[in-house]
Design a protein around this motif. Structure first.
Motif, PDB file in Angstrom:
ATOM      1  N   VAL A 164      -9.617  16.801  17.386  1.00 49.81           N
ATOM      2  CA  VAL A 164      -9.768  18.238  17.637  1.00 49.81           C
ATOM      3  C   VAL A 164      -8.497  19.009  17.289  1.00 49.81           C
ATOM      4  O   VAL A 164      -8.541  20.231  17.091  1.00 49.81           O
ATOM      5  N   LEU A 165      -7.360  18.318  17.229  1.00 47.48           N
ATOM      6  CA  LEU A 165      -6.084  19.017  17.084  1.00 47.48           C
ATOM      7  C   LEU A 165      -5.893  19.647  15.709  1.00 47.48           C
ATOM      8  O   LEU A 165      -5.133  20.609  15.553  1.00 47.48           O
ATOM      9  N   ASP A 166      -6.598  19.129  14.684  1.00 45.75           N
ATOM     10  CA  ASP A 166      -6.474  19.664  13.316  1.00 45.75           C
ATOM     11  C   ASP A 166      -7.383  20.857  13.055  1.00 45.75           C
ATOM     12  O   ASP A 166      -7.240  21.527  12.032  1.00 45.75           O
ATOM     13  N   HIS A 167      -8.317  21.124  13.955  1.00 42.37           N
ATOM     14  CA  HIS A 167      -9.284  22.195  13.722  1.00 42.37           C
ATOM     15  C   HIS A 167      -8.600  23.561  13.745  1.00 42.37           C
ATOM     16  O   HIS A 167      -7.634  23.786  14.468  1.00 42.37           O
ATOM     17  N   SER A 168      -9.135  24.471  12.940  1.00 44.46           N
ATOM     18  CA  SER A 168      -8.611  25.839  12.911  1.00 44.46           C
ATOM     19  C   SER A 168      -9.094  26.614  14.128  1.00 44.46           C
ATOM     20  O   SER A 168     -10.169  26.342  14.680  1.00 44.46           O
ATOM     21  N   THR A 169      -8.292  27.591  14.545  1.00 42.46           N
ATOM     22  CA  THR A 169      -8.679  28.458  15.657  1.00 42.46           C
ATOM     23  C   THR A 169      -8.052  29.829  15.436  1.00 42.46           C
ATOM     24  O   THR A 169      -6.952  29.948  14.883  1.00 42.46           O
ATOM     25  N   SER A 170      -8.777  30.832  15.834  1.00 42.41           N
ATOM     26  CA  SER A 170      -8.246  32.199  15.760  1.00 42.41           C
ATOM     27  C   SER A 170      -7.789  32.688  17.129  1.00 42.41           C
ATOM     28  O   SER A 170      -7.378  33.841  17.275  1.00 42.41           O
ATOM     29  N   ALA A 171      -7.845  31.817  18.131  1.00 42.04           N
ATOM     30  CA  ALA A 171      -7.462  32.211  19.489  1.00 42.04           C
ATOM     31  C   ALA A 171      -5.964  32.470  19.564  1.00 42.04           C
ATOM     32  O   ALA A 171      -5.161  31.714  19.002  1.00 42.04           O
ATOM     33  N   PRO A 172      -5.558  33.536  20.241  1.00 41.16           N
ATOM     34  CA  PRO A 172      -4.127  33.805  20.402  1.00 41.16           C
ATOM     35  C   PRO A 172      -3.513  32.825  21.393  1.00 41.16           C
ATOM     36  O   PRO A 172      -4.227  32.191  22.184  1.00 41.16           O
TER      37      PRO A 172
END
Length: 547
Positions: A164-172
């Motif tokens: 899960v650590l490589d996944h992209s996220t837009s969360a601040p």
């Protein structure tokens, strides 16, 4: 630009003021380590064992008054750091425990080092959860950091599968939330004032709640205004200045009976942010259940948990002290003066020097005399600690970092964590030979980091507290408590630390001064008499039943 779950997590830690993450590298979280490599903050501190890393993180949190963070991998790393999770729970320390889990696609298939981390660590944590949906990890991090700090602080475990650590996220990044501290109700304040005004012999037992509220000064003001003696709960030595005329002692293992009488003779016991656990209450005998007890605690589940209480106040300790205010009438200082005089009588060590032996009381007296008032002490578990607990005086708040869990091996790594948090303060760890050798590998960590801590090791070649219990219950039938030790001075040298041995207490002050001036990690072995098994008893006295 889109961030990854790993970089968002690191940014969240930085937002919360986390300066260091402690751990042992693992393939379970190389992505997270890479994110730490890129970030300016926090710094990753590699330890030699996850248990040592967890102790460092817990002590760093205590010394810095921020969230501590420890990183471990899968089942093995999680198992090794569990002792630090338990210690953080007993100490009420805010600690974020990040565990790298195996790839979520392999869960339930006997994957390498597979275990249910949340189920494993949950019983010793404040909260434990595994999050395998990368979209929900940012919210899980935010909740974990908030839970660790709110109410009664404690360790929160967040298990994250490596994929899960490589996944992209837009969360601040998760920003810290403003903590709300519950204030006592007007009815509780009125009731508490009434009980205090009606008592002739009140006593306060002050615990971690006072320290977490940073209410040490308010407690001094309260004690002076109400003429009430203050006892420190188990391993909360610095909750009240020990030289203050309203201080009445520390409730520890083997508390001097004259100090226990302060509790037993009281007509009102106010447990202020103190859990009234087994050690503080001397095996649940002081106070007695028939005594009038007020308990103030930020966690409602603690109220009346170990004793029936006349008044339970769900509130922050500092808010309560400020709300209660001053008595508004003259209070007789006689009771408080008597209890402080008793404390001084049974804990004062007159100066003496022995050229042929070590008197542990003189070591502690000299230690206090040689250290600056703001020096920080960490200590291990074991009978050697009885001398520190009884005779060392803590003049200021924020000068003690200890494990209420009674964990052996705590002092050395805790000293490293405290020194990194407070680089301008002198930090001294105090251990027995048994506990010191449980985490001695972290001496390499101190040397590598250039952390000039001083480690005192009281060496009697045994697990002293276990030997004491054996001799008390089964005189002369000794098994497993005798130890063989390496040359601790040469061991210190092998790590690149300063090393010295003290065989007589007259030697100690000069050796300590040399160690403090060495500007590098130092180990001082103090060769002690095995026959003096505790502060108040020898082995012969235990065997004869006279102690």
């Amino acid at each position: 630009m889109s961030a990854t779950v790993a970089t968002q997590l690191v940014a969240s830690l930085a937002q919360h003021g986390v300066r260091r993450v402690f751990g042992v590298p693992s393939e379970s979280f190389t992505t997270l380590l890479d994110a730490l490599y890129t970030a300016e903050d926090p710094e990753f501190v590699a330890a030699r064992h996850e248990g040592g890393a967890a102790f460092m993180a817990e002590a760093h949190a205590t010394a810095s008054d921020r969230v501590g963070v420890v990183l471990g991998g899968r089942a093995v790393g999680a198992a090794n750091l569990s002792i630090g999770v338990h210690t953080a729970r007993e100490n009420s320390t805010p600690l974020l425990v990040l565990v790298g889990q195996l790839d979520s696609r392999h869960r339930g298939r006997e994957g390498f080092q597979e275990t249910d981390v949340a189920a494993f660590l949950g019983p010793v944590a404040k909260h434990a959860v595994e999050e395998s949906d990368p979209r929900r990890v940012p919210a899980a991090v935010d909740r974990a950091l908030t839970l660790a700090r709110t109410g009664r602080p404690g360790p929160v475990v967040l298990s994250l599968p490596e994929d899960v650590l490589d996944h992209s996220t837009s969360a601040p990044p998760a920003a810290p939330r403003t903590l709300t501290r519950p204030a006592p109700s007007p009815e509780d304040v009125t009731a508490l004032r009434r009980l205090l005004l009606g008592s002739q012999r009140p006593v306060v037992i002050a615990g971690a709640g006072v320290k977490h509220s940073r209410a040490e000064d308010e407690l001094v003001t309260f004690a002076e205004a109400w003429e009430v003696p203050v006892l420190a709960a188990w391993r909360r030595h610095d909750v009240f200045p020990n030289e203050h005329p309203r201080y009445a002692g520390h409730l520890q293992m083997g508390t001097h009976p004259a100090l226990v009488e302060t509790v037993r003779e009281a007509d009102l016991v106010v447990a202020l942010g103190a859990r009234l656990n087994e050690i503080t209450t001397q095996g649940y005998t002081a106070p007695a259940e028939a005594q009038r007890i007020v308990q103030v605690d930020i966690e409602p589940g603690q109220l009346g948990k170990t004793y029936p209480v006349e008044l339970g106040v769900h509130a922050d300790a500092g808010c309560t002290l400020r709300a209660v205010g001053k008595p508004g009438e003259w209070r007789d200082p006689g009771w408080a003066e008597q209890r402080h005089a008793t404390y001084r009588r049974v804990t004062t060590v007159e100066p003496a020097e022995h050229a042929d032996r070590v008197d542990n009381r003189q070591i502690i007296r000299a230690l206090r005399a040689e250290l600056p008032a703001d020096a920080v002490i960490t200590n291990d578990a074991g009978n050697f600690a009885g001398w520190l607990h009884t005779f060392f005086r803590f003049p200021r708040a924020r000068t003690y970092v200890g494990a209420a869990s009674g964990a052996m091996g705590y002092a050395l790594p805790a000293a490293i964590g405290a020194k990194l948090a407070l680089p301008d303060r002198t930090v001294v760890s105090v251990s027995g030979d048994g506990g010191f050798l449980m985490t001695v590998q972290e001496l390499e960590t101190a040397v590598r980091l250039g952390a000039p801590i001083v480690s005192l090791v009281f060496n009697n070649n045994m697990y002293g507290s276990i030997r004491m219990h054996q001799e008390r219950r089964y005189p002369g039938r000794v098994i497993g408590s005798g130890l063989g030790n390496p040359d601790l001075v040469e061991l210190a040298h092998a790590f690149g630390a300063f090393g010295a041995r003290v065989r007589a207490d007259a030697e100690f002050p000069a050796v300590l001064r040399t160690a403090l001036a060495a500007c590098r990690p130092a180990v001082i072995e103090i060769v002690t008499d095995p026959a003096q098994i505790s502060v108040w008893a020898t082995i012969d006295q235990l065997r004869e039943g006279t102690a």
